[in-house]
Enzyme design. Sequence first.
Site, PDB file in Angstrom:
ATOM      1  N   CYS A 167       0.863  -1.142  -0.049  1.00  0.00           N
ATOM      2  CA  CYS A 167      -0.135  -0.005   0.130  1.00  0.00           C
ATOM      3  C   CYS A 167       0.880   1.314   0.125  1.00  0.00           C
ATOM      4  O   CYS A 167       1.483   1.415  -0.952  1.00  0.00           O
ATOM      5  CB  CYS A 167      -1.221   0.140   1.230  1.00  0.00           C
ATOM      6  SG  CYS A 167      -0.544  -0.662   2.698  1.00  0.00           S
ATOM      7  N   SER A 168       0.891   1.945   0.944  1.00  0.00           N
ATOM      8  CA  SER A 168       1.465   3.367   1.196  1.00  0.00           C
ATOM      9  C   SER A 168       2.073   3.527   2.433  1.00  0.00           C
ATOM     10  O   SER A 168       1.922   4.898   2.795  1.00  0.00           O
ATOM     11  CB  SER A 168       0.759   4.348   0.336  1.00  0.00           C
ATOM     12  OG  SER A 168      -0.452   4.654   1.014  1.00  0.00           O
ATOM     13  N   CYS A 169       2.185   2.485   3.416  1.00  0.00           N
ATOM     14  CA  CYS A 169       2.726   2.882   4.916  1.00  0.00           C
ATOM     15  C   CYS A 169       4.027   3.534   4.844  1.00  0.00           C
ATOM     16  O   CYS A 169       4.954   3.356   4.134  1.00  0.00           O
ATOM     17  CB  CYS A 169       2.915   1.648   5.502  1.00  0.00           C
ATOM     18  SG  CYS A 169       1.261   0.478   5.502  1.00  0.00           S
TER      19      CYS A 169
END
Lengths: 218, 194
Positions: free
Chosen positions: B102-104
């Site tokens: 995702c985009s953690c």
Amino acid sequence: MDGIHDVGGMQGFGHVPPLSDAPPFAEPWEGTAFVIGALAARIAGTNLHAFRHAIERVPPPEYLSGYWNRWTIGAQIMMEDSGIVTDEEVRARAARLSGRDVPEPPPPSPDKPQMASGGAGNLRSLDRPPAFAVGDRVRAADVHPTGHTKLPRYVRRRAGTVTALRPGQVFPDTAAHFAGENPQHCYTVEFDSRELWGPDAESFRLSIDLFEPYLEPG
Amino acid sequence: MTSEHVEPALRVEALASLLIERGLLDEATIETFVKTYEQSVGPMNGAKVVAKAWTDPDYRARLLADGTAAIGELGFKGPQGEHIVVLENTPAVHHVVVCTLCSCYPWPVLGLPPSWYKDPAYRSRVVREPRRVLREFGLDLDDSVEVQVHDSSSEVRYMVLPERPAGTEDYSEAELADLVTRDAMVGVAQVAVP
């Protein structure tokens, strides 16, 4: 799920975009999109894991049509699941905002999932001891769950070494489906690049945080 | 979800208007969140952490031992910062951070992630050919430097402590903080002296 989001090691996306000091939101609507997503779990009565899973379920063409687009559609999917809005309502409202005189369908009845929370955030203390220790050889499971998981395809079936024990955490695989927090031990596991990508791989080490149910003794 | 594409900006406007109408969202909240991440929470926070670590050996030791607590000492905490691990780059080891699924990203110290960090090209390639990706970004590492890639797949968040550049011995902590970039704290660049 083996979805479009699980891109680690995929080929064909081309060059990386240039580094940039651009502000977080290029246009005002992106800021609004951010806030809708940031509040979506609260509005829908869900959690962060369910939001991530909703983004994973964004249809691939939409997923690849920009970050704030998939973020917004993910938020909408989760709100549809909780009976906060319907896709038909959003489309009708979008049409009306564009000057088309279409009827607005009635709103749905809220049906928020109920899942007990063990507290704020996602870190949890566990009573049971960890199954693995730093230095242990482990292998990532050969599984292909249809729901949410934080075990990406590119490490499944690969063997690595535990390099750190991280704080226990809510298990995303169950929490995303409101099947309980089910806290798990979490380990940093290090893989040699050749174990992941074959003998001709660039030389490097890859570390990833994996939950205990993803691992078996290596 | 049906498949017909709605323009992203229009979808956001439509969804926001429905939520506002239902009392689930309001303009003031939107404005507060946007202002926070445009002005108060960003890489300038991480730069202060780095500059302090470069000038205060005790702080550096605390930062590497317990990133969350040491970062908290400077007042930086909040969403996406429950447990922050700081990775120290040295002449021998270069760390670089990604979230393939995702985009953690460590919001309290770096703010919201830049576009390239969320792009499938970066996420797919940096776990497979990191040296080539770093070269595309303009960072050509010597073959003798060991590369370690960190995929942020749990609630642990990673921040890189870059190497302090040579020639900055006389710089104050504030002057050092001005040199530190977001890119260096993700590990796709080194800190340079202008």
